[in-house]
Structures are given as structure tokens and as C-alpha cells.
Write a protein that holds these residues in place. Structure first.
Motif, mmCIF file in Angstrom:
data_model
loop_
_atom_site.group_PDB
_atom_site.id
_atom_site.type_symbol
_atom_site.label_atom_id
_atom_site.label_comp_id
_atom_site.label_asym_id
_atom_site.label_seq_id
_atom_site.Cartn_x
_atom_site.Cartn_y
_atom_site.Cartn_z
ATOM 1 N N ASN A 65 106.949 83.618 -41.454
ATOM 2 C CA ASN A 65 105.975 83.416 -40.512
ATOM 3 C C ASN A 65 104.620 83.731 -41.280
ATOM 4 O O ASN A 65 104.659 84.515 -42.063
ATOM 5 N N ALA A 66 103.516 82.888 -40.971
ATOM 6 C CA ALA A 66 102.307 83.438 -41.365
ATOM 7 C C ALA A 66 101.391 83.975 -40.189
ATOM 8 O O ALA A 66 101.372 83.221 -39.072
ATOM 9 N N ASP A 67 100.997 85.119 -40.487
ATOM 10 C CA ASP A 67 100.585 85.937 -39.178
ATOM 11 C C ASP A 67 98.920 85.978 -39.684
ATOM 12 O O ASP A 67 98.350 86.059 -40.682
ATOM 13 N N GLY A 68 97.967 86.158 -38.499
ATOM 14 C CA GLY A 68 96.605 86.201 -38.675
ATOM 15 C C GLY A 68 96.188 87.018 -37.447
ATOM 16 O O GLY A 68 96.838 87.073 -36.360
ATOM 17 N N THR A 69 94.887 87.413 -37.400
ATOM 18 C CA THR A 69 94.032 88.031 -36.452
ATOM 19 C C THR A 69 92.815 87.346 -36.390
ATOM 20 O O THR A 69 91.999 87.260 -37.239
ATOM 21 N N GLY A 70 92.028 87.391 -35.177
ATOM 22 C CA GLY A 70 90.696 87.263 -34.823
ATOM 23 C C GLY A 70 90.464 88.293 -33.523
ATOM 24 O O GLY A 70 91.411 89.173 -33.260
ATOM 25 N N SER A 71 89.516 87.908 -32.830
ATOM 26 C CA SER A 71 88.995 88.754 -31.763
ATOM 27 C C SER A 71 88.338 87.869 -30.882
ATOM 28 O O SER A 71 87.735 86.948 -31.120
ATOM 29 N N ILE A 72 88.271 88.539 -29.442
ATOM 30 C CA ILE A 72 87.266 88.205 -28.563
ATOM 31 C C ILE A 72 86.466 89.399 -28.160
ATOM 32 O O ILE A 72 87.051 90.750 -28.143
ATOM 33 N N SER A 73 85.508 89.431 -27.651
ATOM 34 C CA SER A 73 84.672 90.543 -27.287
ATOM 35 C C SER A 73 83.844 90.233 -26.074
ATOM 36 O O SER A 73 83.058 89.113 -25.929
ATOM 37 N N VAL A 74 84.124 91.038 -25.004
ATOM 38 C CA VAL A 74 83.528 90.890 -23.777
ATOM 39 C C VAL A 74 82.775 91.949 -23.308
ATOM 40 O O VAL A 74 83.008 93.005 -23.393
ATOM 41 N N THR A 75 81.457 91.550 -22.724
ATOM 42 C CA THR A 75 80.458 92.397 -22.309
ATOM 43 C C THR A 75 80.318 92.195 -20.842
ATOM 44 O O THR A 75 79.763 91.083 -20.482
ATOM 45 N N CYS A 76 80.676 93.084 -20.129
ATOM 46 C CA CYS A 76 80.455 92.951 -18.444
ATOM 47 C C CYS A 76 79.632 94.038 -18.017
ATOM 48 O O CYS A 76 79.583 95.075 -18.491
ATOM 49 N N LEU A 107 100.688 67.638 -37.150
ATOM 50 C CA LEU A 107 100.386 68.737 -36.075
ATOM 51 C C LEU A 107 101.156 70.078 -36.905
ATOM 52 O O LEU A 107 102.325 70.054 -37.318
ATOM 53 N N LEU A 108 100.403 71.086 -36.589
ATOM 54 C CA LEU A 108 100.991 72.380 -37.214
ATOM 55 C C LEU A 108 101.106 73.326 -36.096
ATOM 56 O O LEU A 108 100.169 73.712 -35.551
ATOM 57 N N ASN A 109 102.429 73.953 -35.617
ATOM 58 C CA ASN A 109 102.567 74.666 -34.293
ATOM 59 C C ASN A 109 102.039 76.060 -34.728
ATOM 60 O O ASN A 109 102.194 76.793 -35.914
ATOM 61 N N TYR A 110 101.346 76.797 -33.904
ATOM 62 C CA TYR A 110 101.152 78.178 -33.962
ATOM 63 C C TYR A 110 101.132 78.602 -32.570
ATOM 64 O O TYR A 110 101.238 78.019 -31.420
ATOM 65 N N ALA A 111 101.107 80.192 -32.310
ATOM 66 C CA ALA A 111 100.925 80.660 -31.115
ATOM 67 C C ALA A 111 99.838 81.859 -31.206
ATOM 68 O O ALA A 111 99.680 82.444 -32.204
ATOM 69 N N LEU A 112 99.302 82.292 -29.999
ATOM 70 C CA LEU A 112 98.379 83.454 -29.952
ATOM 71 C C LEU A 112 99.081 84.669 -28.928
ATOM 72 O O LEU A 112 99.440 83.881 -27.964
ATOM 73 N N TYR A 113 98.649 85.531 -29.399
ATOM 74 C CA TYR A 113 99.505 86.750 -28.640
ATOM 75 C C TYR A 113 98.395 87.980 -28.416
ATOM 76 O O TYR A 113 97.327 88.122 -29.132
ATOM 77 N N SER A 114 98.619 88.480 -27.277
ATOM 78 C CA SER A 114 97.657 89.838 -26.818
ATOM 79 C C SER A 114 98.255 90.821 -27.578
ATOM 80 O O SER A 114 97.638 92.137 -27.433
ATOM 81 N N ASN A 115 99.472 91.211 -27.999
ATOM 82 C CA ASN A 115 99.832 92.380 -28.511
ATOM 83 C C ASN A 115 100.510 92.114 -30.160
ATOM 84 O O ASN A 115 100.653 90.883 -30.478
ATOM 85 N N SER A 116 100.175 93.257 -30.690
ATOM 86 C CA SER A 116 100.365 93.261 -32.204
ATOM 87 C C SER A 116 102.016 92.843 -32.871
ATOM 88 O O SER A 116 102.284 92.399 -33.820
ATOM 89 N N SER A 117 102.999 93.002 -31.840
ATOM 90 C CA SER A 117 104.227 92.829 -32.124
ATOM 91 C C SER A 117 104.572 91.373 -31.612
ATOM 92 O O SER A 117 105.768 90.886 -32.063
ATOM 93 N N ARG A 118 103.418 90.681 -31.242
ATOM 94 C CA ARG A 118 103.418 89.161 -31.027
ATOM 95 C C ARG A 118 104.759 88.667 -30.227
ATOM 96 O O ARG A 118 105.393 87.846 -30.135
#
Length: 168
Positions: A65-76, A107-118
Motif C-alpha cells: 500500500n502507498a500511505d500519505g497524510t494531509g490535514s485539516i485545520s478548524v477554527t471555531c 482511475l486510481l482507488n484510494y481512501a481517506l481515514y481519520s485514524n493512523s491505523s487507517r
């Protein structure tokens, strides 16, 4: 005839002092008071920014698998509860569980996860959102991505755009 009176310096000084006393006497002023009401309404608000999730070079023949990370930043606003959701993206046939980057018609399949264990898909359904309570400062959350191995796609530059929505 004409008579003139000459004032003595003592009399002249006393007259001047009496004149000053009358001029310096405080005037009787009236005052009135009131209060000034001051108010404001602080409304709940949120803003979201993202940093790209770049997988870099992906070798689909490696068996890994090829893994990567990005981020979101929320200011409320302080105390404002928020939830960040992600749609399926723009790839044809994409779902939140199987998103698709495109390179032309490929098309290249991928998924996004909210935890490091994916293991927890980040999406827009129940149990798929990322949430928190505003502090008035930016709250950053890492987004984890994975391109699963075993895909037979031609070489090319693949990309997708995922819409992130913060509800508060």
C-alpha cells in the motif's frame, strides 16, 4: 471746577483683590447623570483550511500500500461544537469508502481515514466525521490516506478534489 481723586496704593490693591474674588467665585453648575448600556452578540462561526495529501510516487507493482497524510485545520468560536465531513470526491463512481483519483479516463482507488491505523473511513455519514469543540484557535487534525496495492493502472499523474464541510 474739576476735581480728581487719587486712590492710594492700599485702596487700589484692596479694590483689585475684591474684583478678583468676585471673578474667581465658582459658578453654581448643575449636573445630570445617566448610564450607557453596551452590548454585543458573539455568534458561533467556524473556518476550515486544508493541507494537501500527496502520496508522491506510487509503485502499483510493489505489492505494498502507498500511505500519505494531509490535514485539516478548524477554527471555531470558543465552545462551538463542530463536525468535519468529506464527500466522495470527483472521481467517476467514487464512494467515501473507495475514492478515485483520475488521470484522463484512468482511475486510481484510494481512501481517506481519520485514524493512523487507517480503520475509520473519513466521510460524510454517521461515525465518519471528525469533530471537536472550538477553542477560538485553530485545531489541526491529521488525515490519513492509502492507495491500496494490486491496482493495474497506467503510469500518469492522478488527482482528485474532496470537498470538506464543517457543520456547527
Amino acid at each position: 471746577m474739576f476735581s480728581s481723586k487719587i486712590l492710594s496704593p492700599r485702596l487700589l490693591g484692596a479694590t483689585a483683590i475684591a474684583g478678583l474674588a468676585l471673578a474667581a467665585a465658582p459658578a453654581h453648575a448643575a449636573t445630570a447623570t445617566s448610564t450607557l448600556d453596551v452590548n454585543a452578540t458573539v455568534t458561533s462561526s467556524c473556518a476550515v483550511t486544508t493541507s494537501a495529501l500527496a502520496f508522491g510516487n506510487v509503485d502499483v507493482t510493489s505489492g505494498s500500500n502507498a500511505d500519505g497524510t494531509g490535514s485539516i485545520s478548524v477554527t471555531c468560536t470558543n465552545g462551538t461544537a463542530w463536525a468535519a465531513a468529506a464527500d466522495a470526491g470527483a472521481g467517476t463512481g467514487a464512494t467515501v469508502a473507495s475514492r478515485k483519483m483520475t488521470s484522463g479516463a484512468n482511475l486510481l482507488n484510494y481512501a481517506l481515514y481519520s485514524n493512523s491505523s487507517r480503520t475509520t473511513v473519513w466521510g460524510d455519514g454517521v461515525g465518519e466525521t471528525i469533530g471537536g469543540t472550538g477553542t477560538g484557535t485553530a485545531q489541526s487534525t491529521t488525515i490519513y490516506g492509502r492507495v491500496p496495492s494490486g491496482q493495474t493502472v497506467p503510469a500518469g499523474d492522478y488527482a482528485d478534489t474532496v470537498n470538506v464541510t464543517v457543520t456547527y
